[in-house]
Design an enzyme around this catalytic site. Structure first.
Site, PDB file in Angstrom:
ATOM      1  N   GLU A  41      23.596 -21.405  71.099  1.00  0.00           N
ATOM      2  CA  GLU A  41      21.857 -20.383  70.847  1.00  0.00           C
ATOM      3  C   GLU A  41      22.631 -19.484  72.451  1.00  0.00           C
ATOM      4  O   GLU A  41      22.145 -20.648  73.021  1.00  0.00           O
ATOM      5  CB  GLU A  41      21.483 -21.604  70.763  1.00  0.00           C
ATOM      6  N   LYS A 110      16.544 -16.103  64.528  1.00  0.00           N
ATOM      7  CA  LYS A 110      15.533 -17.715  63.888  1.00  0.00           C
ATOM      8  C   LYS A 110      14.475 -17.708  63.268  1.00  0.00           C
ATOM      9  O   LYS A 110      13.308 -17.325  63.924  1.00  0.00           O
ATOM     10  CB  LYS A 110      15.625 -18.803  65.303  1.00  0.00           C
ATOM     11  N   CYS A 144      19.165 -23.568  65.464  1.00  0.00           N
ATOM     12  CA  CYS A 144      19.366 -25.121  65.537  1.00  0.00           C
ATOM     13  C   CYS A 144      18.112 -25.564  65.600  1.00  0.00           C
ATOM     14  O   CYS A 144      18.921 -25.888  63.982  1.00  0.00           O
ATOM     15  CB  CYS A 144      19.060 -24.655  67.376  1.00  0.00           C
TER      16      CYS A 144
END
Length: 262
Positions: A41, A110, A144
């Site tokens: 990330e 995200k 994540c």
């Protein structure tokens, strides 16, 4: 498909230096026969860089994307990399996948932001499932904290994702996510999951490494330690097909019962 996982934090705050790290890793991965390289990330800039997030953010088709496309083409492998994406007045925590011929294939923002740092610096994405065909597999993108929501991973499974790429910045004391949760996600949704973490300390965060490529049998094909490392593991479509035929989870679902749960 042989997949390379680059567990590294590069040099936080320096896109130029991180592109050099990526170039070197891509060369080693290609020499080892990898068709795909995945970074952590926010790899291009660093994660805990404060207001540098906005300063270093670039559009999906910006200069850094052009550089990654050039080195992907030069080394002959696809690259998925994490970066801060500038889109008008918004900045997203994103991952972009570029093919071995330098084509931008897919970009994911995200959707589940973790903690005050991310909520202060990023706008959440609104597209839950982003996927593309690569090397005979349907490859999905996630970042994540997203993988900790079973609904999102199951949405990928129902859409046909074979290999889920998860650039991550997993930190102490949440190492159980890498150790236990990710293999379970791969098992319960019958897919490969490539979970690629940062290492070392940045600001208030201590990243735990432990990157892995977990198979649909819930077993890690490769597992990193706590330092910088380049992992290589196979995502085998034949094994995936056999596992899906033997595992009843997806076909035994009863969606009509679940409506009220959402």
């Amino acid at each position: 498909m042989r997949t390379a996982l680059l567990q590294s934090s590069g040099r936080p705050g320096s896109t130029v230096e991180n592109l050099k790290v990526l170039d070197e890793a891509a060369g080693r991965a290609a020499a080892a026969g990898a068709a795909l390289l995945v970074t952590p990330e926010m790899f291009l800039t660093g994660y805990a860089i404060g207001d540098g997030v906005g300063r270093l953010a670039e559009p999906a088709d910006g200069d850094s994307a052009d550089t990654v496309a050039e080195l992907a083409h030069r080394h002959g492998l696809a690259i998925a990399y994490g970066y801060p994406e500038r889109a008008g007045d918004s900045v997203h925590n994103s991952v972009q996948l570029i093919s071995a011929d330098g084509t931008r294939l897919a970009n994911y923002r995200k959707t589940h932001l973790f903690g005050c740092f991310e909520r202060d610096h990023f706008t959440p994405g609104e597209q839950p499932v982003v996927q593309v065909e690569l090397g005979g597999l349907t490859v999905g993108l996630m970042i994540c904290y997203d993988v900790e929501f079973p609904e999102l991973v199951r949405a990928h499974a129902l859409a046909g994702t074979d290999l889920l790429l998860v650039p991550t910045a997993n930190m102490h004391p949440f190492q159980f996510v890498a150790e236990s949760l990710v293999p379970v996600r791969a098992w319960e949704s019958q897919m490969y999951v490539a979970y690629v973490n940062r290492v070392g300390s940045e600001g208030e965060f201590e990243f735990v490494g432990l990157s892995t490529l977990a198979g649909p049998d819930g077993i890690a094909r490769a597992r990193a330690g706590r330092g910088t490392e380049l992992l290589l593991a196979e995502a085998d479509p034949a094994f995936l097909a056999a596992s899906r035929a033997a595992n009843p989870y997806l076909k035994d679902r009863r969606p009509g019962l679940y409506g009220s749960l959402a």
